[in-house]
Structure formats: structure tokens, C-alpha cells
Design a protein around this motif. Structure first.
Motif, PDB file in Angstrom:
ATOM      1  N   ILE A   4       0.846  -1.201   0.000  1.00 17.17           N
ATOM      2  CA  ILE A   4       0.000   0.000   0.000  1.00 17.17           C
ATOM      3  C   ILE A   4       0.875   1.243   0.000  1.00 17.17           C
ATOM      4  N   ASP A   5       1.951   1.226   0.759  1.00 15.53           N
ATOM      5  CA  ASP A   5       2.877   2.358   0.809  1.00 15.53           C
ATOM      6  C   ASP A   5       3.471   2.644  -0.574  1.00 15.53           C
ATOM      7  N   LYS A   6       3.886   1.600  -1.280  1.00 16.33           N
ATOM      8  CA  LYS A   6       4.472   1.778  -2.613  1.00 16.33           C
ATOM      9  C   LYS A   6       3.464   2.375  -3.585  1.00 16.33           C
ATOM     10  N   ALA A   7       2.229   1.885  -3.542  1.00 17.75           N
ATOM     11  CA  ALA A   7       1.198   2.385  -4.453  1.00 17.75           C
ATOM     12  C   ALA A   7       0.873   3.849  -4.165  1.00 17.75           C
ATOM     13  N   VAL A   8       0.759   4.182  -2.875  1.00 18.73           N
ATOM     14  CA  VAL A   8       0.466   5.561  -2.481  1.00 18.73           C
ATOM     15  C   VAL A   8       1.623   6.485  -2.884  1.00 18.73           C
TER      16      VAL A   8
END
Length: 392
Positions: A110-114
Motif C-alpha cells: 500500500i505504501d508503494k502504491a500511495v
């Protein structure tokens, strides 16, 4: 040696009995749910890079937190436009992050996508580097209250996760967060999330120029410590408050955006005086209620105190256009024309007039049958050792 047996008994009020009945019903009908094991920290990967051309906030180059401004910040129209743009981007990123929540997905993913969505928009992920924070978004799972660090832990079926997105764009930060359900979440946890969202909405509703932080905090507290669940089970509450069906039928809701305050006071003759009042909107929804004893006061002072406390609640909740109904012709006449008020009640009536003007109150006498809930709350007050009130 003779043994002495001491038996201690406690008189239970109607509302307490209704709560006990509800809890027993829930225990009989609630399905058992699988307990989620305590949260364990996963592996935290290295911080993600940000292109050099993207402007960065000043705290990125240091591990020290920025100091709070000692002066009030007043933004011009251009600043407000930039602020809105940053907030709109944060909201879009948050919505996208929510679509990624499902079992087996890691918070690191989720961090990478955000991170990618933010830098693609030409903005900087504000959490990255703030006080040494190593990630671009905060992901708080289950018992982690806030500012959780994304890691390699996979989301589990039944988890809840709060995703906190903040972006830095055109010199302004846009900050927003939301709690998402992951898979099949048990009813108790769903209720927690729902009540928290209701608290947020109530808090936002009081935000305006000049509003104090204390008022926002009070609104949240009122929402959390409410008796909304009890009031939804009308049969038990109606019985405990001794409200007849006739009273429910004769009471008429206010029109449009008005709210209606019903109040009542009673005297034990002789005995302890008690008061009750209830504030409702046009959808018949209870906004606040009160029940309690006030000591040895005469019936007129009890009625007047119930009216005054009800108006104070309406003011506290930010109500306007309040229709006030009571079954005391004397007190209603004093509220509409204070010139006939005895000197012993002048001070209270002046306070009533002051608040009534602010909430744009209109006063009306009604029969007791149309004032049933307030009358029931006043009677219920005789059974209570302490004052009971709640804003819903």
C-alpha cells in the motif's frame, strides 16, 4: 459461633434495567467471532526515493520536528486555492489506497502504491522524513492507534486498517485519513468504526470561524457516551420511562430544519423534585435528553430549571429555530412575557430570555399527553441517584 449474613440490595433504574435486557439479548443472539491475534511488527523496507524536481518540505533535511508557529496564519485566496488542491489530491489518493485493502496484501505494498500516485501528481508524500519517519503513508492496523509504519505484515481477514495520507503540494499540506474494513469484520469492530465516523462528522459540523477546540472535543465525547443503542429499543425504554403509546402519537415533530425541545419538572409532594427534557429534530431523532433529581425545590422552579437546561443544551449543540413545548402554563407564560414573573424567578427567566434569543426559540404550551417523553424522563429522575444526560 453464630454467623451473620449481610444482604445488600440496590434499586435498579428503568434505563439500567433496559440496558441489562439489551445486553442479555445481544449475548444470546451475537454470533461468536474469531479473535484476531495481537499485532506483530513485520520487516520495514528502505524509504522510497522522490525525484529531485519535486519540491520538498523544509523538515526533510533534518530529523528534528518543525516548531509550531507562534503567530496566527491568515491565508489569502491564492493560499486557500492551493490548500484545496492539496486536500483534493490527498482525498483521491486515500480513495485509491482503500481499494487495495484485502487479505494477504501487505501495508508495504500500500505504501508503494500511495508513494507512486503522489509523486506522479508532482507532490511530495509528507510523512516521508518527518521526524525520521521512514515511509510515505501511515497504516495503522487493529490496535495500532495511529501513525503505524508500513511493513511486510500481510493484512488478515477481519482486520481494520486506518490509512493516513498527507501530501505536500504548492507549499501546502493536504491531510486525510479513513479506516477500512478488510474482509469479514465482526459486528463489534464494525460498530467501533461506525461510531468513530459519526464522531468525525459531528466534530466537523461544529468547525467554523471562532469555534474552540474544546467545543469540538465535547461534541465527540457526547457522541461516544450516548445512549443511542438503548433508545433504538423503544419497547424497553418506553416501559422504563412510563410513556404511553398515546403520548407518542400526540407529539408532533418540528417542520423543516427546526428542532423541538420538550421539558418537564415535577415535585414529590413532599419529596425530591426531578426534571426531564428531550431535544428532537424533524425526523423524530433524539439529539439530547436529560433525567435527574434536583433536591427539594417547588414544582415551578423544577419546571423552570428543566426549561433552562434544555435551552442550554440546544445552544451547546448549535441549534437554531427551536420550538419549545412544556405542559406548565405558568412557566410558558413567563418565558413569553417576563413582566409577570415573580422576583424570586427573575434571574432564571432573564437567563432563559438570553439563550432563547440566541437559539431563536418559540414557546408553546401543550397538554401532558403531548409532552410524554419529557414527563417520563422527569419521573425517571426520581429513581436515579445521579443526573443522567446524553447528546446523541
Amino acid at each position: 459461633m453464630q454467623k451473620h449474613i449481610v444482604i445488600i440490595s440496590k434499586k435498579i433504574s428503568g434505563l439500567e434495567e433496559a440496558m441489562r435486557i439489551r445486553r442479555e439479548r445481544e449475548l444470546r443472539t451475537t454470533k461468536p467471532f474469531r479473535r484476531i491475534p495481537p499485532l506483530r511488527r513485520g520487516k520495514v523496507s528502505a524509504p522510497l526515493s522522490v525525484p529531485d524536481h519535486i519540491p520538498k518540505p523544509p523538515y526533510v533535511t533534518t530529523t528534528l520536528l518543525p516548531e509550531l508557529s507562534s503567530e496566527a496564519q491568515i491565508h489569502d485566496s491564492g493560499g486557500i486555492a492551493h490548500m484545496r488542491t492539496a486536500c483534493e489530491l490527498a482525498a483521491r489518493v486515500l480513495d485509491y489506497a482503500g481499494t487495495l485493502v484485502r487479505p494477504s496484501v501487505t501495508t508495504n505494498e500500500i505504501d508503494k502504491a500511495v508513494h507512486k500516485m503522489i509523486i506522479d501528481a508532482g507532490a511530495y508524500p509528507s510523512p516521508l522524513g518527518y521526524g525520521g519517519f521512514p515511509k510515505s503513508v501511515c497504516t495503522s492496523v487493529n490496535e495500532c492507534m495511529c501513525h503505524g509504519i508500513p511493513d511486510s505484515r500481510q493484512l488478515q481477514d477481519g482486520d481494520i486498517i486506518n490509512i493516513d495520507v498527507t501530501v505536500f503540494l504548492n507549499g501546502y499540506h493536504g491531510d486525510t485519513s479513513k479506516t477500512f474494513l478488510c474482509g469479514n469484520v465482526n459486528d463489534a469492530t464494525k460498530r467501533l468504526v461506525k461510531v468513530t465516523e459519526e464522531c468525525l462528522e459531528r466534530a466537523i459540523s461544529v468547525c467554523k470561524d471562532g469555534a474552540s477546540f474544546k467545543k469540538i472535543g465535547k461534541r465527540i465525547s457526547f457522541q461516544v457516551f450516548s445512549v443511542a443503542d438503548i433508545l433504538r429499543t423503544w419497547p424497553e425504554v418506553a416501559q422504563s420511562l412510563r410513556v404511553r403509546d398515546k403520548a407518542r402519537l400526540e407529539w408532533k415533530p418540528p417542520e423543516g430544519n427546526k428542532v423541538k425541545l420538550n421539558f418537564d419538572g415535577s415535585y414529590g409532594n413532599p419529596g425530591i423534585s426531578r426534571i426531564g427534557r428531550v431535544l428532537r429534530n424533524s425526523d423524530r431523532r433524539i439529539l439530547g435528553m436529560f433525567s435527574g433529581r434536583i433536591g427539594n425545590e417547588n414544582s415551578l422552579k423544577a419546571e423552570l430549571l428543566a426549561l433552562l437546561q434544555g435551552l442550554k443544551l440546544a445552544k451547546q449543540l448549535g441549534c437554531r429555530h427551536v420550538e419549545v413545548e412544556g405542559d406548565s402554563k405558568v412557566v410558558i407564560s413567563w418565558a413569553t412575557n417576563s413582566s409577570h414573573t415573580p422576583w424570586t424567578f427573575k434571574r432564571m427567566i432573564r437567563e432563559v430570555e438570553k439563550i432563547a434569543k440566541k437559539v431563536e426559540a418559540e414557546f408553546k404550551w401543550v397538554r401532558r399527553s403531548a409532552n410524554g417523553l419529557a414527563d417520563g424522563l422527569a419521573k425517571q429522575g426520581a429513581l436515579r441517584q445521579q443526573l443522567f444526560w446524553a447528546a446523541l
